[in-house]
Design an enzyme around this catalytic site. Structure first.
Site, short mmCIF file in Angstrom:
data_model
loop_
_atom_site.label_atom_id
_atom_site.label_comp_id
_atom_site.label_asym_id
_atom_site.label_seq_id
_atom_site.Cartn_x
_atom_site.Cartn_y
_atom_site.Cartn_z
N CYS A 71 -21.05 -40.48 -59.19
CA CYS A 71 -21.48 -39.07 -59.28
C CYS A 71 -22.76 -38.92 -60.10
O CYS A 71 -23.48 -37.94 -59.93
CB CYS A 71 -20.36 -38.23 -59.88
N HIS A 129 -13.69 -32.11 -60.49
CA HIS A 129 -15.10 -31.90 -60.15
C HIS A 129 -15.22 -31.79 -58.61
O HIS A 129 -15.78 -32.67 -57.96
CB HIS A 129 -15.93 -33.07 -60.69
N ARG A 168 -25.12 -32.81 -52.93
CA ARG A 168 -24.58 -31.69 -53.70
C ARG A 168 -25.24 -30.38 -53.24
O ARG A 168 -24.58 -29.35 -53.11
CB ARG A 168 -24.85 -31.89 -55.20
N ARG A 219 -19.01 -24.40 -65.23
CA ARG A 219 -18.74 -25.73 -65.79
C ARG A 219 -18.17 -25.53 -67.18
O ARG A 219 -18.84 -24.97 -68.06
CB ARG A 219 -20.03 -26.56 -65.84
N GLN A 242 -18.55 -32.10 -56.56
CA GLN A 242 -19.06 -33.47 -56.50
C GLN A 242 -18.37 -34.25 -55.38
O GLN A 242 -19.03 -34.89 -54.56
CB GLN A 242 -18.83 -34.17 -57.84
N ASP A 249 -17.12 -44.08 -62.40
CA ASP A 249 -17.75 -43.05 -63.24
C ASP A 249 -17.85 -43.63 -64.65
O ASP A 249 -17.26 -44.68 -64.94
CB ASP A 249 -16.86 -41.78 -63.22
N1 NVA Z 1 -16.65 -37.56 -65.57
C1 NVA Z 1 -17.98 -37.14 -65.92
C2 NVA Z 1 -18.66 -36.53 -64.74
C3 NVA Z 1 -20.06 -36.07 -65.00
C4 NVA Z 1 -20.69 -35.48 -63.78
C5 NVA Z 1 -17.90 -36.14 -67.06
O1 NVA Z 1 -17.02 -35.26 -67.04
O2 NVA Z 1 -18.70 -36.24 -67.99
N1 CP Z 2 -22.82 -35.27 -61.08
C1 CP Z 2 -23.04 -34.20 -61.84
O1 CP Z 2 -22.28 -33.23 -61.84
O2 CP Z 2 -24.18 -34.28 -62.58
P1 CP Z 2 -24.61 -33.29 -63.75
O3 CP Z 2 -23.70 -33.50 -64.91
O4 CP Z 2 -26.04 -33.71 -64.05
O5 CP Z 2 -24.55 -31.88 -63.25
#
Ligand code: NVA
Ligand code: CP
Length: 310
Positions: free
Chosen positions: A267, A133, A295, A106, A136, A227
């Site tokens: 998500c 992502h 997931r 990540r 997800q 989101d």
């Molecule tokens: N779009 C959000 C997704 C989190 C799972 C982010 O990048 O913060």
């Molecule tokens: N949806 C998702 O990726 O959640 P986290 O940021 O908690 O990993």
């Protein structure tokens, strides 16, 4: 040694491979529900996970997935590693390839995942970048399959996206291009998704369309999803975004314009009262808890598929 398969974008796997992973995830989920948690695919092996952004679901679901496959997860805060001190990624990739069976990352910059993958003898899995992502959306598609007609029914769906054109929408666009489902999206002016990803998806699938009004985008949709207005790394734009995203909330009125029996996905984490109301999250249409659970199942199936058996 054969080239490793990666999962950095939906385009790294064929439609057949993606469907096979979803089918396998459903089997693993069913077996786990009957008490059969343990598999040996990763027995004796390790997977390293790097995080340069916060996480709850991704970290826990991957750790559970790896341990239920018999392996060990090594979780590293990227800031504690030599990665952020400038060690060439080509060196990091070659070293990690000698220790572990896969890398889960990540990170902000997806180009760094691609560079790692280029020099790696093991699979690289995207656990969220600023651009995408995919784990997800894979979990989301399993949820759609469960609720609305199975894996073969995914291509029949009409997915509606409301809100920011960030990593989640970019990934839905690629998923729509690969699976062939209709994607109706509505983003405020100035918040469209990545231009290259959007135009390629629209060229490949004419049912991928932007709408100026969220209500119009939601009309007849079988899946409605959104989101947060400000993704990780964009928190300093929060006040401006709260103003710019006025009218882009998924609420009961918007859901009423979707198809009967439409499913709501998010998500998570959510900001109830901003991009979605609590009423929708807690409504029978909402599949967000199954979505989060899925997931785990898709990532187990993905690891089984990407990491060769010994
Ligand atoms: N779009 C959000 C997704 C989190 C799972 C982010 O990048 O913060
Ligand atoms: N949806 C998702 O990726 O959640 P986290 O940021 O908690 O990993």
């Amino acid at each position: 040694m054969p080239e490793p398969k990666h999962f950095i974008t939906f385009r790294d796997l064929s439609l057949g491979e993606l469907k096979a992973v979803l089918g396998r995830a459903a089997v693993l989920k069913d077996e786990r529900a009957r008490g059969a948690y343990r598999r040996d695919h990763l027995a004796g092996r390790s997977v390293v996970m790097f995080f340069s952004k916060n996480s709850t679901r991704t970290r826990v679901s991957f750790e559970c997935a790896i341990s239920e496959l018999g392996g060990r997860a090594i979780v590293i805060n990227m800031g504690d590693s030599q990665w952020t001190r400038g060690e060439p990624l080509s060196h990091t990739a070659r070293v990690l390839s000698r220790y572990v069976s896969a890398v889960v990352i990540r990170h902000t910059k997806e180009a760094e995942l691609a560079e790692l993958a280029r020099c790696s003898r093991i699979p690289v899995i995207n656990a969220l970048t600023d651009e995408r992502h995919p784990c997800q959306v894979l979990g989301d598609l399993l949820t759609v399959a469960e609720r609305l007609g199975g894996v073969e029914g995914i291509r029949e769906q009409t997915v509606c996206w409301i809100g920011d054109g960030a990593n989640m929408l970019n990934t839905w666009l690629e998923a729509a291009a690969v699976f062939g489902f209709a994607l109706r999206f509505s983003c405020p002016p100035g918040y469209l998704p990545d231009g290259g990803i959007m135009s390629r998806a629209q060229a490949e699938n004419p049912a991928v369309r932007h709408f100026g009004s969220p209500a119009e985008a939601a009309r007849g949709a079988t899946v409605v999803t959104t989101d947060v207005f400000a993704s990780m790394g964009f928190e300093n734009e929060r006040e401006r975004r709260l103003r710019d995203f006025r009218g882009y909330q998924v609420n009961a009125a918007l859901m009423a314009g979707a198809a009967p029996g439409a499913v709501f996905l998010h998500c998570l984490p959510a900001h109830p009262g901003e991009e979605v109301t609590d009423e929708v999250i807690e409504s029978p249409a909402s599949a967000v808890w199954d979505e989060a659970e899925n997931r785990l199942h898709v990532q187990k199936a993905l690891l089984e598929y990407l990491v060769p058996a010994l």
